[in-house]
Design a protein around this motif. Structure first.
Motif, short mmCIF file in Angstrom:
data_model
loop_
_atom_site.label_atom_id
_atom_site.label_comp_id
_atom_site.label_asym_id
_atom_site.label_seq_id
_atom_site.Cartn_x
_atom_site.Cartn_y
_atom_site.Cartn_z
N CYS A 169 3.90 -3.16 33.64
CA CYS A 169 2.64 -2.46 33.48
C CYS A 169 2.24 -1.86 34.82
O CYS A 169 2.78 -2.24 35.87
CB CYS A 169 1.56 -3.41 32.98
SG CYS A 169 0.94 -4.56 34.24
N PRO A 170 1.28 -0.93 34.84
CA PRO A 170 0.76 -0.43 36.12
C PRO A 170 0.14 -1.58 36.91
O PRO A 170 -0.49 -2.46 36.33
CB PRO A 170 -0.30 0.60 35.70
CG PRO A 170 0.06 0.98 34.30
CD PRO A 170 0.64 -0.25 33.68
N SER A 171 0.31 -1.57 38.20
CA SER A 171 -0.21 -2.66 39.03
C SER A 171 -1.71 -2.88 38.83
O SER A 171 -2.18 -4.02 38.79
CB SER A 171 0.08 -2.37 40.51
OG SER A 171 1.46 -2.34 40.76
N ARG A 172 -2.44 -1.79 38.67
CA ARG A 172 -3.90 -1.92 38.54
C ARG A 172 -4.33 -2.59 37.24
O ARG A 172 -5.48 -3.02 37.10
CB ARG A 172 -4.55 -0.54 38.65
CG ARG A 172 -4.17 0.43 37.53
CD ARG A 172 -4.91 1.75 37.67
NE ARG A 172 -4.57 2.70 36.63
CZ ARG A 172 -3.59 3.58 36.72
NH1 ARG A 172 -2.84 3.64 37.81
NH2 ARG A 172 -3.35 4.42 35.71
N GLY A 215 2.73 4.38 21.72
CA GLY A 215 2.17 5.67 22.11
C GLY A 215 3.18 6.74 22.44
O GLY A 215 3.03 7.90 22.06
N PHE A 216 4.27 6.38 23.15
CA PHE A 216 5.23 7.38 23.61
C PHE A 216 6.66 6.92 23.34
O PHE A 216 6.92 5.72 23.21
CB PHE A 216 5.08 7.63 25.12
CG PHE A 216 3.74 8.18 25.53
CD1 PHE A 216 3.52 9.55 25.51
CD2 PHE A 216 2.71 7.33 25.91
CE1 PHE A 216 2.28 10.06 25.89
CE2 PHE A 216 1.48 7.83 26.29
CZ PHE A 216 1.27 9.20 26.28
N SER A 217 7.57 7.89 23.28
CA SER A 217 9.01 7.62 23.22
C SER A 217 9.70 8.47 24.27
O SER A 217 9.38 9.66 24.42
CB SER A 217 9.58 7.93 21.83
OG SER A 217 9.07 7.06 20.85
N VAL A 218 10.64 7.87 24.98
CA VAL A 218 11.41 8.60 25.99
C VAL A 218 12.88 8.23 25.81
O VAL A 218 13.21 7.26 25.13
CB VAL A 218 10.96 8.24 27.42
CG1 VAL A 218 9.54 8.74 27.67
CG2 VAL A 218 11.02 6.74 27.65
N ASP A 219 13.77 9.03 26.42
CA ASP A 219 15.18 8.77 26.20
C ASP A 219 15.87 8.04 27.34
O ASP A 219 17.07 7.78 27.27
CB ASP A 219 15.94 10.08 25.90
CG ASP A 219 15.86 11.08 27.04
OD1 ASP A 219 15.15 10.80 28.03
OD2 ASP A 219 16.51 12.14 26.95
N THR A 220 15.14 7.71 28.41
CA THR A 220 15.74 6.95 29.51
C THR A 220 14.73 5.94 30.05
O THR A 220 13.51 6.16 29.99
CB THR A 220 16.18 7.85 30.68
OG1 THR A 220 15.03 8.43 31.30
CG2 THR A 220 17.15 8.94 30.22
N MET A 227 6.41 6.83 33.52
CA MET A 227 5.21 6.85 32.69
C MET A 227 4.35 5.62 32.95
O MET A 227 3.13 5.70 33.00
CB MET A 227 5.59 6.97 31.22
CG MET A 227 6.30 8.27 30.88
SD MET A 227 6.75 8.42 29.14
CE MET A 227 5.17 8.90 28.45
N VAL A 228 5.00 4.47 33.11
CA VAL A 228 4.25 3.25 33.43
C VAL A 228 3.56 3.41 34.78
O VAL A 228 2.38 3.08 34.94
CB VAL A 228 5.18 2.02 33.44
CG1 VAL A 228 4.43 0.78 33.93
CG2 VAL A 228 5.74 1.76 32.05
N SER A 229 4.28 3.93 35.77
CA SER A 229 3.70 4.13 37.09
C SER A 229 2.50 5.06 37.04
O SER A 229 1.58 4.95 37.85
CB SER A 229 4.75 4.72 38.05
OG SER A 229 5.83 3.83 38.22
N SER A 230 2.50 5.98 36.07
CA SER A 230 1.40 6.94 35.94
C SER A 230 0.25 6.39 35.11
O SER A 230 -0.75 7.08 34.92
CB SER A 230 1.92 8.23 35.30
OG SER A 230 2.93 8.83 36.10
N GLY A 231 0.41 5.18 34.60
CA GLY A 231 -0.67 4.55 33.84
C GLY A 231 -0.71 4.89 32.38
O GLY A 231 -1.74 4.70 31.72
#
Length: 311
Positions: A169-172, A215-220, A227-231
């Motif tokens: 998860c995001p650190s915050r 919420g989202f799907s990504v391929d890598t 995306m996690v780093s971006s919150g």
């Protein structure tokens, strides 16, 4: 119709002779005799229908046509040399072509290759990344590092490491997720090809995956980590990837309850050579050590009770 290009050997000889303004010196650079250089230049002049050098006793100068022609010839030779070196490496350099899953290559392997290079500066590692191991075509690679189920991969394989998955998860947001049940109410990120990761995680902790919110799907995995780093949500990643990202200073945190993963890292044998090159053996040995010394583990503070782990 474009005029056919003259013999490339003659052009290379012309370039050397024009730089040295001396056939003997040009021959020394190219490993040719003075007579051979003279013959190449004469053949080129005949082919072009123009004189390129003014030949005088103890003096050699370019004609107007020679001076006009030289920049284009020199640039063409230089461009060809740069491209050849870039694609195939310097002469006599040892090259090893290593294929790896894209997320393994980006998130774990690439940061570690600096140590291999420090020990073996004479070896150039060409890292080729791939997304879908089961869709790969045979490629001209020396080492094929894969992540998957080894018994479903064609050809002989060498097991390197088992893996575990850990939600991040995001650190915050770390304080919001103190136990696995808290993750059911978080925006979750799916990684295509690893859709079972969340199901495996929730099932291991006696939770119903159907209650989760996606919420989202990504391929890598690399994209998921960004995306996690971006919150934008939480994602389940290999524990070794999470450890490396945290070590690198990424603003993410591991969450409680890592679970085993059926997939493993392994080497797939695709070599057709009768004898393995020394540099390939050296890189393989280094890879084995990296996996052995960097085995995924669950830190005590993030561990769940034994009953929560998958059997």
């Amino acid at each position: 119709m474009n005029r056919p290009i003259p013999n490339l050997t003659w052009l290379r000889t012309f370039d050397a002779a024009a730089r040295h303004l001396n056939f003997t010196a040009a021959g020394a650079e190219l490993g040719l005799t003075q007579a051979a250089v003279s013959l190449h230049i004469k053949s080129l002049e005949t082919r072009l229908g123009a004189v390129l050098f003014i030949r005088e006793p103890r003096n050699l100068t370019l004609t107007e046509m020679g001076r006009a022609y030289l920049p284009a010839v020199s640039k063409a030779i230089e461009d060809l040399s740069i491209t050849t070196t870039g694609l195939f490496g310097p002469a006599l350099k040892k090259v090893v072509r290593l294929r790896a899953p894209v997320s393994t290559a980006i998130l774990w392997l690439a940061p570690k290759l600096v140590h291999f290079h420090a020990s073996h500066p004479e070896i150039e590692v060409r890292l080729i990344s791939s997304i879908w191991a089961d869709r790969l075509q045979d490629a001209d690679v020396d080492i094929d590092l894969q992540l998957g189920l080894p018994d479903r991969f064609p050809g002989a394989t060498e097991f390197l490491s088992s893996e575990t998955i850990t939600p991040i998860c995001p650190s915050r947001d770390l304080s919001r997720y103190q136990k696995p049940a808290d993750l059911l109410h978080a925006p979750l990120i799916h990684i295509l090809g690893f859709e079972d990761h969340w199901t495996r995680y929730f099932t291991a902790h006696d939770l119903n995956p159907a209650d989760a919110h996606y919420g989202f799907s990504v391929d890598t995995t690399a994209a998921a980590l960004e995306m996690v780093s971006s919150g934008l949500g939480l994602a389940p990643v290999l524990t070794r990837f999470a450890n490396q990202a945290i070590y690198a200073g990424r603003q993410i945190e591991k969450l409680p309850g890592s679970v085993p993963l059926e997939q493993a890292h392994f080497l797939a044998d695709r070599s057709t050579a009768s004898k393995e090159k020394t540099e390939v053996t050296q890189l393989k040995s280094w890879l084995r050590n990296q996996f052995t010394n960097d085995s995924p583990s669950v830190s005590p503070k993030n561990s769940m009770p034994p009953h929560a782990e998958c059997p």
